[in-house]
Design a protein around this motif. Structure first.
Motif, PDB file in Angstrom:
ATOM      1  N   UNK A  35      24.422  24.911 -25.229  1.00  0.00           N
ATOM      2  CA  UNK A  35      25.062  23.878 -26.317  1.00  0.00           C
ATOM      3  C   UNK A  35      24.152  22.799 -27.048  1.00  0.00           C
ATOM      4  N   UNK A  36      23.489  23.071 -26.847  1.00  0.00           N
ATOM      5  CA  UNK A  36      22.672  21.520 -27.580  1.00  0.00           C
ATOM      6  C   UNK A  36      21.573  22.316 -28.431  1.00  0.00           C
ATOM      7  N   UNK A  37      21.080  23.835 -28.280  1.00  0.00           N
ATOM      8  CA  UNK A  37      20.615  24.418 -29.027  1.00  0.00           C
ATOM      9  C   UNK A  37      19.751  25.027 -27.841  1.00  0.00           C
ATOM     10  N   UNK A  38      19.024  26.323 -28.352  1.00  0.00           N
ATOM     11  CA  UNK A  38      17.194  27.014 -27.928  1.00  0.00           C
ATOM     12  C   UNK A  38      18.075  27.528 -26.615  1.00  0.00           C
ATOM     13  N   UNK A  39      17.102  27.699 -25.748  1.00  0.00           N
ATOM     14  CA  UNK A  39      17.540  28.705 -24.677  1.00  0.00           C
ATOM     15  C   UNK A  39      17.523  29.239 -23.693  1.00  0.00           C
ATOM     16  N   UNK A  40      17.972  29.119 -22.813  1.00  0.00           N
ATOM     17  CA  UNK A  40      17.644  29.229 -21.095  1.00  0.00           C
ATOM     18  C   UNK A  40      17.999  30.268 -21.003  1.00  0.00           C
ATOM     19  N   UNK A  41      15.920  31.029 -20.013  1.00  0.00           N
ATOM     20  CA  UNK A  41      16.050  32.260 -19.889  1.00  0.00           C
ATOM     21  C   UNK A  41      15.685  32.444 -18.284  1.00  0.00           C
ATOM     22  N   UNK A  42      16.545  32.775 -17.540  1.00  0.00           N
ATOM     23  CA  UNK A  42      16.045  32.741 -15.909  1.00  0.00           C
ATOM     24  C   UNK A  42      15.413  34.594 -16.068  1.00  0.00           C
ATOM     25  N   UNK A  43      14.127  33.762 -15.061  1.00  0.00           N
ATOM     26  CA  UNK A  43      13.686  35.273 -14.596  1.00  0.00           C
ATOM     27  C   UNK A  43      12.748  34.902 -13.147  1.00  0.00           C
ATOM     28  N   UNK A  44      12.544  36.541 -12.516  1.00  0.00           N
ATOM     29  CA  UNK A  44      12.238  36.091 -11.236  1.00  0.00           C
ATOM     30  C   UNK A  44      11.018  37.844 -11.437  1.00  0.00           C
ATOM     31  N   UNK A  45      10.197  37.381 -10.314  1.00  0.00           N
ATOM     32  CA  UNK A  45       9.238  37.538 -10.244  1.00  0.00           C
ATOM     33  C   UNK A  45       9.712  39.271  -9.205  1.00  0.00           C
ATOM     34  N   UNK A  46       9.010  40.173 -10.198  1.00  0.00           N
ATOM     35  CA  UNK A  46       8.863  41.661  -9.384  1.00  0.00           C
ATOM     36  C   UNK A  46       8.761  41.813  -7.839  1.00  0.00           C
ATOM     37  N   UNK A  47       7.442  41.708  -7.850  1.00  0.00           N
ATOM     38  CA  UNK A  47       6.701  42.037  -6.379  1.00  0.00           C
ATOM     39  C   UNK A  47       7.873  41.171  -5.928  1.00  0.00           C
TER      40      UNK A  47
END
Length: 375
Positions: A35-47
């Motif tokens: 909401x305040x601008x920008x992005x949140x990206x959640x990642x997880x390791x493949x292995x």
């Protein structure tokens, strides 16, 4: 199935978000606009497996999942907040004292607060592009000490100098500790040891290329002669302190390079010459060193300031000092030489530099003093 098919590499199909985000070894599992601008990206390791840092046994058992927020490169002009969902693994070796450990990857080393690709970009922006640390920190949305830490880490790992094309080389000396005294066991006398080192840098980018012990000609020349012929032939200009050992080493190892002294040292030499003239005039005219009642001594720092940056009030003070406390006009002549040198150093084209050099020569000729001739 044919042999060609069975021996071919397995291609892992990634989803569109992971392909666009393009973080090696990780998949995107969630992404939202804040909401305040920008992005949140959640990642997880493949292995899902990793080696215990103590015993080295590979484990695939997950004790618990944790989340860590790290900084990443901006995307589309907006800051990106990356949340890494990483497993805390159980060690598979019963005899190992370590029971659990966190997963570590190339992009997220242990205790890292920003991704490796961001750290690489910060180092490249400062070292290869020559941008200021504050500017880089603001541009990438990180603290300045994050950029400084990345630079410090990169500086410790010196590159192979022969792989770095250098046209403008810089050599400087540094004393990295206080002087100490050591007793010579053979003679029993004390020797003063000053811990000096000499640093070689790419003057165009500021990248450190090498460090040698001491500041003697032998060490400088040995480092230069250890470089390849192609590397040495590429060097056009070498910037140094006013140092005879440095110049001698460069003349021997880089005969085709021109030697340049940086502006700061040249202006410092001019200021020292002006100070010595002022001190000599005071002794000859007053019979003693300068005192607070003497205008030239009281305004000694005014004499050393850049003449083109003086305010109108400061200019009037300077004129008054030279008119009242400079009966032989020698202080004023030395001040004029210093200012002509500064004008020469400020030139940006050859025609202006040639003219300024001629004016400097006339000023030195008019002053006609040992201090200005040596300058």
């Amino acid at each position: 199935m044919s042999n060609a098919t069975s021996s071919s590499a397995v291609v892992r199909i990634r989803d569109g978000a992971s392909l666009i985000f393009n973080l090696p070894e990780y998949d995107v599992i969630d992404a939202v606009d804040l909401p305040t601008g920008g992005r949140r990206v959640v990642v997880q390791a493949v292995d899902r497996d990793d080696a215990c840092p103590d015993c080295g046994v590979i484990s695939t058992r997950v004790h618990q999942w944790t989340r860590q927020r790290v900084a990443d490169l901006p995307a589309g002009g907006a800051q990106v907040e990356v949340v890494v969902r990483k497993p805390r693994m159980l060690c598979a070796e019963p005899a190992c004292d370590r029971r659990t450990f966190v997963q570590v990857t190339d992009q997220l080393p242990l205790r890292a607060r920003c991704l490796t690709r961001l750290r690489n970009e910060l180092v490249d922006a400062v070292i290869n592009s020559g941008r200021a640390i504050d500017e880089v920190a603001t541009s990438y949305g990180v603290a300045w000490w994050t950029v400084q830490a990345a630079i410090n880490t990169a500086a410790v790992t010196l590159p192979d100098p022969d792989t770095v094309p250098v046209r403008h080389l810089g050599i400087d000396e540094h004393r990295f500790a206080r002087a100490r005294f050591f007793r010579d066991e053979a003679s029993g006398s004390w020797r003063r040891v000053e811990p000096w080192m000499s640093t070689f840098v790419n003057a165009e980018t500021g990248q450190v290329l090498g460090i040698v012990d001491g500041r003697a000609r032998a060490g400088i020349q040995a480092w230069l002669e250890a470089r390849s012929d192609t590397w040495r032939e590429r060097v056009e200009v070498v910037a140094i302190d006013p140092s005879a050992p440095f110049r001698s080493a460069i003349t021997q190892a880089l005969p085709g390079a021109k030697v340049s002294v940086d502006h700061w040292h040249l202006v410092r030499l001019a200021n020292l010459a002006l100070t010595k003239v002022r001190q000599r005039v005071a002794r000859e005219q007053l019979g003693h060193r300068g005192r607070k009642d003497d205008l030239a001594w009281a305004h000694r720092m005014l004499l050393l300031r850049a003449g083109d940056r003086l305010s109108v009030r400061a200019q009037h003070r300077l004129e008054h000092v030279l008119r009242v406390d400079d009966p032989t006009d020698e202080i004023g002549a030395a001040w004029a030489v210093k200012e002509r040198l500064r004008l020469l150093l400020a030139c940006t084209d050859l025609d202006a530099a040639d003219h300024a050099r001629g004016m400097l020569g006339l000023a030195v000729l008019g002053a006609d003093m040992d201090n200005t001739w040596r300058l």
